[in-house]
Design a protein around this motif. Structure first.
Motif, mmCIF file in Angstrom:
data_model
loop_
_atom_site.group_PDB
_atom_site.id
_atom_site.type_symbol
_atom_site.label_atom_id
_atom_site.label_comp_id
_atom_site.label_asym_id
_atom_site.label_seq_id
_atom_site.Cartn_x
_atom_site.Cartn_y
_atom_site.Cartn_z
ATOM 1 N N PRO A 15 0.811 -1.225 0.000
ATOM 2 C CA PRO A 15 0.000 0.000 0.000
ATOM 3 C C PRO A 15 0.844 1.275 0.000
ATOM 4 C CG PRO A 15 -0.924 -1.581 1.532
ATOM 5 C CD PRO A 15 0.399 -2.142 1.085
ATOM 6 N N TYR A 104 6.394 2.481 10.661
ATOM 7 C CA TYR A 104 4.943 2.446 10.823
ATOM 8 C C TYR A 104 4.559 2.900 12.227
ATOM 9 C CZ TYR A 104 4.892 -0.691 6.722
ATOM 10 O OH TYR A 104 5.040 -1.241 5.472
ATOM 11 N N LEU A 131 -0.652 3.968 10.048
ATOM 12 C CA LEU A 131 -1.477 2.979 9.371
ATOM 13 C C LEU A 131 -2.773 2.740 10.153
ATOM 14 C CD1 LEU A 131 1.171 0.240 8.457
ATOM 15 C CD2 LEU A 131 0.499 2.239 7.120
ATOM 16 N N ASP A 132 -3.808 2.386 9.406
ATOM 17 C CA ASP A 132 -5.048 1.997 10.075
ATOM 18 C C ASP A 132 -4.997 0.510 10.426
ATOM 19 O OD1 ASP A 132 -5.596 0.566 7.747
ATOM 20 O OD2 ASP A 132 -6.936 2.092 6.937
ATOM 21 N N ASN A 134 -6.198 -1.945 9.005
ATOM 22 C CA ASN A 134 -6.078 -2.818 7.825
ATOM 23 C C ASN A 134 -4.715 -2.701 7.139
ATOM 24 O OD1 ASN A 134 -8.775 -3.806 8.003
ATOM 25 N ND2 ASN A 134 -9.499 -1.847 7.150
ATOM 26 N N MET A 136 -3.433 0.031 5.893
ATOM 27 C CA MET A 136 -3.451 1.067 4.856
ATOM 28 C C MET A 136 -3.021 2.402 5.464
ATOM 29 S SD MET A 136 -4.434 -0.825 2.375
ATOM 30 C CE MET A 136 -4.761 0.378 1.080
ATOM 31 N N GLU A 138 -3.297 5.976 6.636
ATOM 32 C CA GLU A 138 -4.415 6.826 7.007
ATOM 33 C C GLU A 138 -4.418 8.104 6.170
ATOM 34 O OE1 GLU A 138 -4.424 7.566 11.185
ATOM 35 O OE2 GLU A 138 -5.197 5.572 11.687
ATOM 36 N N ASN A 139 -5.591 8.574 5.863
ATOM 37 C CA ASN A 139 -5.737 9.757 5.006
ATOM 38 C C ASN A 139 -5.666 11.031 5.840
ATOM 39 O OD1 ASN A 139 -6.139 11.240 2.684
ATOM 40 N ND2 ASN A 139 -8.378 11.158 2.840
#
Length: 338
Positions: A15, A104, A131-132, A134, A136, A138-139
């Motif tokens: 990702p 991370y 990271l979230d 999952n 991914m 994070e936005n």
């Protein structure tokens, strides 16, 4: 044409690789590792082709695996990612194959990867992302700023290296240097000293700087052969001539346009030495290669050959006749008035 960039990572770091690829695509033709392997292909054979096709490589060293080192827990990148980084460093050199240390942060805990000590002398770029659950990115604004900063550093570093010349697994750089030193320089040194050059019964004094030496760059690999050269000569009504070296019995064969253009004599040479690159590509590619990949490698070799000649023309050895030498693609040669 954008330089080609290969990105390697673990599955878990994919990702992050995809986010980086989207941003790096502004300056590079990016290929992420998961897009290159076809069904039934051996990974190492595929990577061998990518080594030849790519100009730069970036590997994400993320905290993929937990290890114990000297009695303490630590995180390290996946072993196959490190192995592939070594392959690309061996092929492209340490300035064109680099790595990004990715940390991370997840649920308040931060995992930092350690890099092998052998890479300690290689300047690296660092990136920390949140990271979230999952895995991914994070936005968030902090992530966007961090990723963009890393992309800017990587882009500037790679493009800075793209200005020079480099040796690689294929021979175009060495061929260009040999062609320039052993033919172009010597031929032009002889031409620029010739006061009695005869063309169609008329004597010309080339010491008055009235000639252009056009190096014809083929548009594709199958135009590097002697037969293709002869076809080009016939199609454009060129005449073959030889010039004797001014300080040795050696002669230099090339072609001439029998009509003087704008008061300047037009001389031509097509570097058939590039045929060696085509033959090397044919022998070095694995059996699983496609004709499209062979064509891409041939175009890469032709472009690099041209780039090296252009670089050599900026050196002091060529000062006397830099303005006389022109590199022109075969398809464009007679579209403009010489």
């Amino acid at each position: 044409m954008k330089p080609k960039l290969f990105i390697g990572s673990s599955v878990e770091a994919l990702p992050v690789a995809m986010v980086l690829a989207d941003l790096l695509a502004a300056d590079f033709e990016v290929k992420v590792w998961d897009r290159v392997f076809g069904a039934g292909e051996y990974f190492l054979e595929r990577l061998k082709v990518e080594l030849l096709l790519t100009d730069f490589a970036l590997f994400l060293l993320a905290p993929d695996d937990k290890i114990s080192k000297r009695g303490e827990d630590a995180f390290t990148a996946r072993d196959n990612v490190l192995f592939e980084l070594g392959m690309f460093i061996g092929a492209l050199g340490m300035k064109k194959a680099n790595y990004l240390l990715v940390s991370y942060e997840r649920n308040g805990a931060v995992a930092h990867p350690i890099a092998p000590s052998d890479l300690s002398g290689l300047k690296n770029t660092r990136l920390k992302v949140t990271l979230d659950d999952n895995g991914m990115i994070e936005n968030g604004e902090d992530n966007k700023i961090a990723v963009q900063k890393a992309v800017n550093v990587l882009t500037n570093g790679f493009l800075r290296q793209n200005r020079g010349i480099a040796f690689n697994l294929l021979p175009s750089t060495s061929l260009a240097i040999g062609y320039f030193n052993n033919f172009i320089l010597l031929a032009c040194e002889s031409l620029i000293r010739k006061k009695d050059f005869e063309l169609n019964g008329v004597i010309y004094d080339l010491t008055r700087d009235i000639f252009d030496f056009n190096i014809i760059i083929p548009d594709k690999g199958n135009e590097t052969s002697h037969k293709a050269y002869q076809k080009f000569v016939r199609r454009n009504n060129l005449a073959q001539i030889e010039i004797k070296a001014h300080n040795s019995p050696r002669t230099f064969p090339f072609f001439i346009l029998t009509e003087v253009k704008n008061g300047r004599i037009q001389l031509f040479d097509l570097p058939t030495t590039l045929l060696s690159s085509r033959e090397t590509i044919r022998h070095i590619l694995p059996e699983t290669f496609s004709m499209e990949e062979q064509h891409a490698l041939e175009l890469k070799e032709i472009a690099n050959f041209k780039k090296v000649i252009e670089h050599l023309l900026t050196g002091k050895e060529a000062d006397e006749f830099t303005d006389n030498i022109h590199l022109v693609y075969a398809s464009e040669l007679f579209k403009t008035d010489l």
